[in-house]
Scaffold this motif. Structure first.
Motif, PDB file in Angstrom:
ATOM      1  N   ALA A 295       0.837  -1.208   0.000  1.00  0.00           N
ATOM      2  CA  ALA A 295       0.000   0.000   0.000  1.00  0.00           C
ATOM      3  C   ALA A 295       0.868   1.253   0.000  1.00  0.00           C
ATOM      4  O   ALA A 295       0.541   2.247  -0.649  1.00  0.00           O
ATOM      5  CB  ALA A 295      -0.916  -0.009   1.217  1.00  0.00           C
ATOM      6  N   ALA A 296       1.977   1.210   0.707  1.00  0.00           N
ATOM      7  CA  ALA A 296       2.847   2.382   0.782  1.00  0.00           C
ATOM      8  C   ALA A 296       3.513   2.682  -0.552  1.00  0.00           C
ATOM      9  O   ALA A 296       3.789   3.838  -0.877  1.00  0.00           O
ATOM     10  CB  ALA A 296       3.909   2.173   1.859  1.00  0.00           C
ATOM     11  N   LEU A 297       3.791   1.632  -1.320  1.00  0.00           N
ATOM     12  CA  LEU A 297       4.499   1.808  -2.589  1.00  0.00           C
ATOM     13  C   LEU A 297       3.556   1.949  -3.778  1.00  0.00           C
ATOM     14  O   LEU A 297       4.006   2.205  -4.900  1.00  0.00           O
ATOM     15  CB  LEU A 297       5.437   0.610  -2.827  1.00  0.00           C
ATOM     16  N   ALA A 298       2.262   1.772  -3.531  1.00  0.00           N
ATOM     17  CA  ALA A 298       1.298   1.811  -4.638  1.00  0.00           C
ATOM     18  C   ALA A 298       1.274   3.200  -5.272  1.00  0.00           C
ATOM     19  O   ALA A 298       1.402   4.217  -4.571  1.00  0.00           O
ATOM     20  CB  ALA A 298      -0.094   1.454  -4.112  1.00  0.00           C
ATOM     21  N   PRO A 299       1.121   3.255  -6.592  1.00  0.00           N
ATOM     22  CA  PRO A 299       1.035   4.563  -7.241  1.00  0.00           C
ATOM     23  C   PRO A 299      -0.113   5.372  -6.625  1.00  0.00           C
ATOM     24  O   PRO A 299      -1.193   4.842  -6.388  1.00  0.00           O
ATOM     25  CB  PRO A 299       0.725   4.212  -8.706  1.00  0.00           C
ATOM     26  N   GLY A 300       0.173   6.619  -6.349  1.00  0.00           N
ATOM     27  CA  GLY A 300      -0.870   7.479  -5.792  1.00  0.00           C
ATOM     28  C   GLY A 300      -1.040   7.356  -4.289  1.00  0.00           C
ATOM     29  O   GLY A 300      -1.919   8.006  -3.704  1.00  0.00           O
ATOM     30  N   ALA A 301      -0.231   6.520  -3.631  1.00  0.00           N
ATOM     31  CA  ALA A 301      -0.359   6.397  -2.172  1.00  0.00           C
ATOM     32  C   ALA A 301      -0.035   7.740  -1.521  1.00  0.00           C
ATOM     33  O   ALA A 301       0.833   8.481  -2.003  1.00  0.00           O
ATOM     34  CB  ALA A 301       0.594   5.325  -1.651  1.00  0.00           C
ATOM     35  N   ALA A 302      -0.748   8.018  -0.444  1.00  0.00           N
ATOM     36  CA  ALA A 302      -0.457   9.256   0.294  1.00  0.00           C
ATOM     37  C   ALA A 302       0.988   9.231   0.772  1.00  0.00           C
ATOM     38  O   ALA A 302       1.546   8.179   1.067  1.00  0.00           O
ATOM     39  CB  ALA A 302      -1.396   9.368   1.488  1.00  0.00           C
ATOM     40  N   THR A 303       1.581  10.413   0.838  1.00  0.00           N
ATOM     41  CA  THR A 303       2.949  10.517   1.363  1.00  0.00           C
ATOM     42  C   THR A 303       2.872  10.832   2.850  1.00  0.00           C
ATOM     43  O   THR A 303       2.259  11.819   3.253  1.00  0.00           O
ATOM     44  CB  THR A 303       3.705  11.632   0.616  1.00  0.00           C
ATOM     45  N   LEU A 304       3.472   9.969   3.657  1.00  0.00           N
ATOM     46  CA  LEU A 304       3.335  10.128   5.107  1.00  0.00           C
ATOM     47  C   LEU A 304       4.297  11.172   5.670  1.00  0.00           C
ATOM     48  O   LEU A 304       4.025  11.766   6.703  1.00  0.00           O
ATOM     49  CB  LEU A 304       3.568   8.782   5.796  1.00  0.00           C
ATOM     50  N   VAL A 491      31.433 -15.000  -0.953  1.00  0.00           N
ATOM     51  CA  VAL A 491      30.595 -14.941  -2.155  1.00  0.00           C
ATOM     52  C   VAL A 491      31.197 -13.875  -3.067  1.00  0.00           C
ATOM     53  O   VAL A 491      31.174 -12.689  -2.727  1.00  0.00           O
ATOM     54  CB  VAL A 491      29.131 -14.573  -1.816  1.00  0.00           C
ATOM     55  N   PRO A 492      31.747 -14.250  -4.211  1.00  0.00           N
ATOM     56  CA  PRO A 492      32.456 -13.261  -5.025  1.00  0.00           C
ATOM     57  C   PRO A 492      31.556 -12.211  -5.675  1.00  0.00           C
ATOM     58  O   PRO A 492      32.000 -11.075  -5.886  1.00  0.00           O
ATOM     59  CB  PRO A 492      33.169 -14.106  -6.090  1.00  0.00           C
ATOM     60  N   ALA A 493      30.330 -12.561  -5.988  1.00  0.00           N
ATOM     61  CA  ALA A 493      29.450 -11.579  -6.640  1.00  0.00           C
ATOM     62  C   ALA A 493      28.188 -11.397  -5.799  1.00  0.00           C
ATOM     63  O   ALA A 493      27.484 -12.367  -5.504  1.00  0.00           O
ATOM     64  CB  ALA A 493      29.076 -12.055  -8.041  1.00  0.00           C
ATOM     65  N   VAL A 494      27.946 -10.170  -5.428  1.00  0.00           N
ATOM     66  CA  VAL A 494      26.826  -9.889  -4.521  1.00  0.00           C
ATOM     67  C   VAL A 494      26.114  -8.634  -4.980  1.00  0.00           C
ATOM     68  O   VAL A 494      26.758  -7.619  -5.295  1.00  0.00           O
ATOM     69  CB  VAL A 494      27.338  -9.695  -3.076  1.00  0.00           C
ATOM     70  N   ARG A 495      24.792  -8.722  -4.979  1.00  0.00           N
ATOM     71  CA  ARG A 495      23.988  -7.507  -5.189  1.00  0.00           C
ATOM     72  C   ARG A 495      22.895  -7.539  -4.124  1.00  0.00           C
ATOM     73  O   ARG A 495      21.916  -8.276  -4.242  1.00  0.00           O
ATOM     74  CB  ARG A 495      23.383  -7.501  -6.588  1.00  0.00           C
ATOM     75  N   CYS A 496      23.088  -6.780  -3.070  1.00  0.00           N
ATOM     76  CA  CYS A 496      22.131  -6.753  -1.955  1.00  0.00           C
ATOM     77  C   CYS A 496      21.610  -5.332  -1.798  1.00  0.00           C
ATOM     78  O   CYS A 496      22.394  -4.395  -1.629  1.00  0.00           O
ATOM     79  CB  CYS A 496      22.794  -7.169  -0.643  1.00  0.00           C
ATOM     80  N   THR A 497      20.295  -5.206  -1.844  1.00  0.00           N
ATOM     81  CA  THR A 497      19.684  -3.889  -1.670  1.00  0.00           C
ATOM     82  C   THR A 497      18.590  -3.980  -0.611  1.00  0.00           C
ATOM     83  O   THR A 497      18.047  -5.063  -0.343  1.00  0.00           O
ATOM     84  CB  THR A 497      19.094  -3.370  -2.990  1.00  0.00           C
ATOM     85  N   SER A 498      18.301  -2.846  -0.030  1.00  0.00           N
ATOM     86  CA  SER A 498      17.274  -2.826   1.014  1.00  0.00           C
ATOM     87  C   SER A 498      16.580  -1.469   0.990  1.00  0.00           C
ATOM     88  O   SER A 498      17.151  -0.470   0.526  1.00  0.00           O
ATOM     89  CB  SER A 498      17.913  -3.053   2.389  1.00  0.00           C
ATOM     90  N   ARG A 499      15.356  -1.475   1.505  1.00  0.00           N
ATOM     91  CA  ARG A 499      14.628  -0.212   1.651  1.00  0.00           C
ATOM     92  C   ARG A 499      13.859  -0.246   2.967  1.00  0.00           C
ATOM     93  O   ARG A 499      13.327  -1.297   3.353  1.00  0.00           O
ATOM     94  CB  ARG A 499      13.607  -0.031   0.512  1.00  0.00           C
ATOM     95  N   ALA A 500      13.816   0.892   3.630  1.00  0.00           N
ATOM     96  CA  ALA A 500      12.926   1.057   4.781  1.00  0.00           C
ATOM     97  C   ALA A 500      11.766   1.915   4.319  1.00  0.00           C
ATOM     98  O   ALA A 500      11.983   2.989   3.742  1.00  0.00           O
ATOM     99  CB  ALA A 500      13.658   1.721   5.935  1.00  0.00           C
ATOM    100  N   ILE A 501      10.549   1.424   4.555  1.00  0.00           N
ATOM    101  CA  ILE A 501       9.365   2.037   3.940  1.00  0.00           C
ATOM    102  C   ILE A 501       8.374   2.464   5.017  1.00  0.00           C
ATOM    103  O   ILE A 501       8.019   1.680   5.910  1.00  0.00           O
ATOM    104  CB  ILE A 501       8.723   1.021   2.970  1.00  0.00           C
ATOM    105  N   TYR A 502       7.936   3.708   4.900  1.00  0.00           N
ATOM    106  CA  TYR A 502       6.954   4.232   5.849  1.00  0.00           C
ATOM    107  C   TYR A 502       5.568   3.660   5.560  1.00  0.00           C
ATOM    108  O   TYR A 502       5.151   3.559   4.387  1.00  0.00           O
ATOM    109  CB  TYR A 502       6.843   5.744   5.705  1.00  0.00           C
ATOM    110  N   THR A 503       4.860   3.337   6.628  1.00  0.00           N
ATOM    111  CA  THR A 503       3.450   2.946   6.524  1.00  0.00           C
ATOM    112  C   THR A 503       2.710   3.517   7.735  1.00  0.00           C
ATOM    113  O   THR A 503       3.337   4.113   8.616  1.00  0.00           O
ATOM    114  CB  THR A 503       3.280   1.412   6.547  1.00  0.00           C
ATOM    115  N   ASN A 504       1.421   3.280   7.813  1.00  0.00           N
ATOM    116  CA  ASN A 504       0.688   3.662   9.028  1.00  0.00           C
ATOM    117  C   ASN A 504       0.622   2.524  10.039  1.00  0.00           C
ATOM    118  O   ASN A 504      -0.185   2.555  10.980  1.00  0.00           O
ATOM    119  CB  ASN A 504      -0.746   4.105   8.690  1.00  0.00           C
ATOM    120  N   ASP A 505       1.455   1.514   9.851  1.00  0.00           N
ATOM    121  CA  ASP A 505       1.509   0.458  10.854  1.00  0.00           C
ATOM    122  C   ASP A 505       2.337   0.965  12.033  1.00  0.00           C
ATOM    123  O   ASP A 505       2.865   2.063  12.010  1.00  0.00           O
ATOM    124  CB  ASP A 505       2.136  -0.801  10.249  1.00  0.00           C
ATOM    125  N   THR A 506       2.460   0.142  13.024  1.00  0.00           N
ATOM    126  CA  THR A 506       3.222   0.552  14.209  1.00  0.00           C
ATOM    127  C   THR A 506       4.664   0.887  13.805  1.00  0.00           C
ATOM    128  O   THR A 506       5.171   0.390  12.806  1.00  0.00           O
ATOM    129  CB  THR A 506       3.178  -0.589  15.236  1.00  0.00           C
TER     130      THR A 506
END
Ligand code: FES
Ligand code: FES
Length: 916
Positions: A295-304, A491-506
C-alpha cells in the motif's frame, strides 16, 4: 469505598491495610505497603511477574482482590530472605545465572518456592509445570530450571575467581534482583509526585482537534494539567538520526499510527486513574491507513512524510562482482521470497520512570538502554543545554532494542519542568505494546548461485522493511542488512539492496539483530535448497563456503583474525550427525509425528555500521583506597556490569570484590554509548580495560615500580609489591581529582576502527564480527501442523568468554527469542496488544540447549572478547525452519511458522508429490 482495615500476615508479620476491597493485591503491596519486589508486567494475569504465595500457593497478585486476602498469609520475595541470608533457592539462582534483567525473578522465585515446599526434589517436568505461568524474556528459562533442580543438592565448591576474566562468577549486581530490592522504572518516585498518562490515538491514521476542556477540568479537581504539542518548549520532534527526527512527542493535529500520543493528563494518582479516555475531548477524523509495504508503494499512495516522497525512508546497497553473469554460470540456483512479521520486544518491564526539576536542571529516572542519547534528545525537546539534563537509569527489566527510543521521558520532563513538581509515569502493558517500536517486518526476494562442487558464486537479495510511521532505527536496518545479507560466506558476486518504507503500521525500530535475523531466514533457506539440489550435506556446504581468517568479505574487508565460524561448525558436526541419525530412525516408524534436523549460521558486525561509536570509561581510586568503576554502559540484564568489573579487575590486578560500581548516571559517568549492537563487551570493555590500565600505571608510577608490580588494596591500604619489596602508597597526600573524591582516575577511550562505505557498499563497516551456528531438532505433527523444538545445539565464537555463565545465558535467551520469531510471534497493531494474544515462548516451549563456546581471540577486544547478544539469536529461526523442512519436506517462507502455515505447506508438498 473503603470498608475498614483488612488484616493479614505479610511475610510472617501481621499487617492491616485500608483499601477498597476490589483493589488488587499487587497494587496494595506496592503502593500501600512499599513491597516493590512484587512486579507488575501486565496487570492482567498473563505474565506472572506479580506471583506471590497466598497461604503457601502461588497466585497472580494482580488478579487477587485485597478483600480475599483477609486473615490469610501472603509471602512475597522480600519474605524469602531470613536473618539477612538468601534462601537456598535464591542462592541457586545467583550461582546459576538464573536472573538476567531480574524483573521476572521475584515471580519465578515464588512459583518455585511453592513447588519446593511441596516437593523438595521435583523432576524437570514438575519444575516446568510449576513455572509455566511466569514469563521470562531474557534467560531462555534453562538456567532457571537448572537452579530450581539444583536446590537441595548442596552447594558446589566456590568457583575460582582469579583471574577474573574467564571465571563464571555470579553477577556483581545480582543480589538485589533476587531479594526484591532492585529498583526498576516503576519502583520509585519522589514524595508528592503527580502522575502522567498519555492519551493516544485509537486510529492508525487520522486528523484530530481538541474540543472544550472545561467539563473535564470541572469534573476532576485533581487534574492539574493537560499537556499538548503547544507545551513543548523546544522542538516537538525526536528521532535517532540528526536528519531523521520525524516523531513528535505529541501529535500536531495528525497521527500516523495507532498509539501515538496526542496529549497527556497530569494530576493526582486517583484522578488520573479515574479519567476515561472517552471523556477527553479529542475530535477524530479517521483517514484511510496505509497498511503494509504494498500500500505504501502503490502509485498514488499518500505521502506520510514530506521529506520522503514515495514513502521510502532510505535505501541501502552492497554491490560487488557481476551477479547476473555468475548466476548464468551457476550449476545450482535457488531462489525464494520470504516474509516476516512485526515482533514485539515483550520485555516484562513496561516503560516507567519519573522526572523532577532541580534548580535549572531536569532529572529523569527512567528505564533506558541509552542514557546519553536520551539526555541530548530531551535537551532538544525542552530547549535546554544537554548539561541541564540528568538521566539516571533505573534497573532495566529487559530492553532488546526497544528501550533505545524515547518513551515517556519527554512527557514527564516537560510536565515536571512546567509544573515544578515531580511527575511519574508507568505505561500499561497495552500502552507499551501499542506505542513502542517492533522488529521490522520484511519481504525479501533472494537468489543464491553455486558451482556444482558447492562453491557459492553469487547472491542477489532485495529486502523491503516496513518501518511503520516513524524512522526510528529504520536507517540502521537498511544499512546493516546489505552487509550481512549473503550470510557469513565467501561470495564473489553480490547484489544486496534494502529499503525502509513508511506505513501507518506501528513504528518499527531496533530489535536484537537490526534486520539481520530476517535476512538470515532467507539466505539460510537458500543454502539448504542448494545443498539439496547438489546432494551436499548442509553442514558441509556451509563449511566449504564459510568465511575464515584472511578471507575477504563482500564489502572488500579482509578479516585479519577471530573468524570462528568453521570452529563452530566443527563443534556442531558430531551433534548434527547424531541428531540426524536419531531423527531418521524416529521417522522410520509410521505416524503423523515427523522429526527433522536443521542447521543455520549467522554473523554479526559488532557496533555501529561504518559510524563512530566510541565508549569512554573511568575508574577512580579514592583517598580511602576505594576503587570505583564509573560505568556509563547500561546493564539491561545482559551482564555488562559484571563483565566490565571482571575486565577492570584483571587489567588493574585486583579482585572483583575490590571494585565498586557506579552505573549509567549521566552526571557521574562518561558516555559509553548505547547498549545495543552487541557492542558493550567489545567497545566499552576495551575502554574499561584501558581505564584500568591507566590507573594501574599511575599507581605503579607513584610506587616507582615497574610494570610487573602487584597492586593490592586491602582495608583501604594500597600497596605495590615486587620481588623483595613492598611499597605502600599514601593516597591522602594526593590532591582530589574529581567531585567523587578520587585522587587517581584512569580513563579509557575506544572507538572501533571502521571506514565509510562507498556508493557500492565497499569498505570496513565493522572492526570485528561474531559468528554463530546452530542445529535444531524438531518434531512436527504433520496433521496438526504443530512444531515442537526438541533440542538446540548452539555454537558461538565470542572471541573470549569473559564470563562463561553469562555467555551461555545470552545464547539461551537468543535461542528463546529466535524460537519465538520462528514459530509464534506476530504483532498485529490493534489486535495483539497484550501478553494474552501476543504469544512469547514459555518455559515449556524451550528445549534443552547445548552451548559450544568458541574462543577465536579478537586482538582489538578486551582480553580477546567480541560480543554475543545478537549473534546468539540469528541462526535459531532458520535452523528451526530448515528442521521443519527436513522433517516434512515443507519449505516455510513466512514466519511465524504457525500450525496453519506449516499444515498448508505440508499439504502443498503432498499435492505436488501426488502430481509428479
Ligand atoms: S502482572 Fe500479574 S500476571 Fe502480569
Ligand atoms: S530475567 Fe526474566 S525477564 Fe529478564
Amino acid at each position: 469505598m473503603n470498608a475498614g482495615p483488612i488484616y493479614f500476615r505479610l511475610n510472617r508479620t501481621p499487617v492491616a491495610v485500608t483499601a477498597e476491597p476490589i483493589r488488587r493485591l499487587a497494587e496494595v503491596l506496592r503502593d500501600e505497603l512499599g513491597r516493590m519486589g512484587t512486579k507488575i508486567g501486565c496487570d492482567a494475569g498473563d505474565c506472572g511477574a506479580c506471583t506471590v504465595l497466598l497461604d503457601g500457593r502461588q497466585v497472580c497478585a494482580c488478579l487477587v482482590p485485597i478483600a480475599q486476602v483477609a486473615g490469610r498469609a501472603v509471602t512475597t520475595v522480600e519474605g524469602l530472605v531470613q536473618d539477612g541470608r538468601l534462601s537456598p533457592l535464591q542462592e541457586a539462582f545467583h550461582r546459576h545465572g538464573a536472573a538476567q534483567c531480574g524483573i521476572c525473578t521475584p515471580g519465578m522465585l515464588m512459583a518455585a518456592t511453592d513447588l519446593l515446599a511441596r516437593n523438595p526434589t521435583p523432576s524437570e517436568t514438575e519444575v516446568l509445570d510449576a513455572l509455566g505461568g511466569v514469563l521470562c524474556r531474557c534467560t531462555g528459562y534453562r538456567k532457571i530450571v537448572e537452579a530450581v533442580l539444583a536446590v537441595g543438592k548442596g552447594n558446589p565448591p566456590p568457583l575460582p575467581i582469579t583471574p577474573a576474566v574467564g571465571a563464571a562468577i555470579p553477577k556483581v549486581d545480582g543480589i538485589p534482583k533476587l531479594t526484591g530490592t532492585e529498583r526498576y522504572g516503576a519502583d520509585e518516585w519522589p514524595d508528592g509526585s503527580l502522575v502522567l498518562r498519555a492519551v493516544r490515538s485509537p486510529h492508525h491514521h487520522a486528523r484530530f482537534s481538541f474540543g472544550d476542556w472545561t467539563p473535564l477540568k470541572a469534573k476532576y479537581a485533581g487534574l492539574v494539567a493537560v499537556l499538548t504539542a503547544a507545551d513543548i518548549r523546544g522542538q516537538n520532534r525526536f528521532g535517532i538520526y540528526p536528519s531523521g527526527k520525524d516523531q513528535p512527542v505529541f501529535a500536531e493535529g495528525y497521527v500516523r499510527c495507532r498509539g501515538e500520543a496526542v496529549c497527556a493528563l497530569v494530576g493526582e494518582p486517583q484522578t488520573i486513574a479515574a479519567i476515561r479516555d472517552e471523556e477527553v475531548p479529542v475530535i477524530w477524523q479517521p483517514l484511510p491507513p496505509i497498511a503494509g509495504i504494498d500500500a505504501a508503494l502503490a502509485p498514488g499512495a499518500a505521502t506520510l512524510h514530506r521529506a520522503s516522497p514515495g514513502n521510502i525512508l532510505i535505501e541501502g546497497r552492497l554491490i560487488t562482482g557481476d551477479t547476473d553473469a555468475a548466476m548464468r554460470d551457476a550449476a545450482a540456483v535457488a531462489e525464494g521470497v520470504f516474509e516476516t512479521a512485526f515482533v514485539e520486544h515483550a520485555y516484562i518491564e513496561p516503560e516507567a520512570g519519573y522526572a523532577r526539576k532541580v534548580g535549572d536542571r531536569i532529572e529523569i529516572f527512567v528505564t533506558t538502554q541509552t542514557p546519553y542519547m536520551d539526555r541530548d534528545e530531551v535537551a532538544l525537546i525542552l530547549g535546554l543545554q544537554p548539561q541541564q539534563v540528568r538521566i539516571i537509569p533505573s534497573a532495566v527489566g529487559g530492553g532488546f532494542g526497544g528501550k533505545l527510543d524515547l518513551s515517556l521521558h519527554p512527557m514527564v520532563a516537560t510536565a515536571a519542568w512546567l509544573l515544578g513538581r515531580p511527575v511519574r509515569c508507568a505505561y500499561t502493558r497495552p500502552e507499551s505494546m501499542a506505542s513502542t517500536t517492533k522488529r521490522h517486518p520484511a519481504r525479501i526476494a533472494a537468489k543464491l548461485g553455486a558451482t556444482k562442487d558447492g562453491r557459492f558464486l553469487a547472491v542477489q537479495f532485495h529486502g523491503d522493511f516496513n518501518t511503520g510511521a516513524y524512522a526510528s532505527w529504520g536507517p540502521t536496518v537498511a544499512a546493516r542488512v546489505p552487509v550481512h545479507a549473503m550470510g557469513p560466506y565467501c561470495v564473489p558476486a553480490v547484489r544486496c539492496t534494502s529499503r525502509a518504507i513508511y506505513t501507518n503500521d506501528t513504528t518499527a525500530g531496533a530489535f536484537r539483530g537490526f534486520g539481520v535475523p530476517q535476512a538470515a531466514i532467507a539466505i539460510e533457506s537458500l543454502v539448504d535448497d542448494v545443498a539439496e539440489s547438489l546432494g551436499i550435506d548442509p553442514l558441509e556446504l556451509r563449511y566449504r563456503n564459510a568465511l575464515e581468517t584472511g578471507a575477504v568479505t563482500s564489502t572488500g574487508q579482509r578479516l585479519e583474525a577471530s573468524v570462528g565460524l568453521r570452529a563452530c561448525l566443527d563443534g556442531l558436526r558430531p551433534h548434527w550427525r547424531r541428531l540426524k541419525g536419531e531423527a531418521e530412525a524416529f521417522n522410520r516408524t509410521a505416524g503423523p509425528l515427523r522429526r527433522g534436523v536443521g542447521i543455520a549460521c549467522g554473523w554479526y558486525g559488532i557496533g555501529n555500521t561504518s559510524l563512530s561509536n566510541p565508549s569512554t570509561m573511568r575508574i577512580g581510586l579514592s583517598a580511602e583506597g576505594s576503587i570505583t568503576l564509573y560505568n556509563g554502559a547500561v546493564d539491561i540484564g545482559q551482564g555488562s556490569n559484571t563483565i566490565m568489573t571482571q575486565i577492570c579487575a584483571d587489567a588493574l590486578g585486583v579482585p572483583v570484590s575490590a571494585i565498586h560500581l557506579v552505573s549509567g548516571d549521566t552526571d557521574l559517568t562518561a558516555d559509553a554509548g548505547k547498549t545495543s549492537a552487541s557492542r558493550q563487551t567489545f567497545v566499552s570493555g576495551a575502554a574499561a580495560r584501558l581505564a584500568a590500565v591507566s590507573l594501574r600505571q599511575q599507581i605503579l608510577r607513584l610506587a616507582n615500580v615497574g610494570e610487573h608490580g602487584r597492586v593490592s588494596v586491602v582495608d583501604g591500604r594500597v600497596t605495590v609489591t615486587e620481588p623483595g619489596h613492598e611499597h605502600a602508597i599514601d593516597l591522602r597526600r594526593l590532591p582530589q581529582a574529581n567531585a567523587q573524591g578520587d585522587v587517581l582516575v584512569g580513563e579509557g577511550y575506544f572507538d572501533p576502527p571502521t571506514t565509510k562505505l562507498d556508493e557500492h557498499g565497499q569498505g570496513v563497516p565493522y572492526a570485528t564480527y561474531s559468528f554463530s551456528a546452530q542445529v535444531a531438532l524438531v518434531e512436527v505433527d504433520s496433521e496438526l501442523g504443530t512444531t515442537k523444538v526438541l533440542r538446540i545445539v548452539a555454537a558461538a565464537d565470542v572471541g573470549r568468554a569473559i564470563n562463561p555463565t553469562q555467555v551461555e545465558g545470552q545464547i539461551h535467551g537468543g535461542v528463546a527469542q529466535g524460537l519465538g520469531l520462528a514459530l509464534m510471534e506476530e504483532y498485529i497493531p490493534g489486535r495483539t496488544e497484550n501478553l494474552h494474544d501476543y504469544l512469547i515462548p514459555t518455559v515449556g516451549d524451550l528445549p534443552p540447549i547445548d552451548t559450544l563456546i568458541i574462543e577465536e581471540r579478537e586482538p582489538l577486544g578486551p582480553f580477546g572478547a567480541k560480543g554475543i547478544g545478537e549473534p546468539a539469536l540469528i541462526p535459531t529461526a532458520p535452523a528451526i525452519l530448515n528442521a521443519i523442512r527436513h522433517a516434512t519436506g515443507a519449505r516455510l517462507t513466512r514466519v511465524p511458522a504457525t500450525p496453519d502455515r506449516v499444515r498448508a505447506a505440508i499439504r502443498a508438498i503432498e499435492r505436488q508429490r501426488a502430481a509428479e
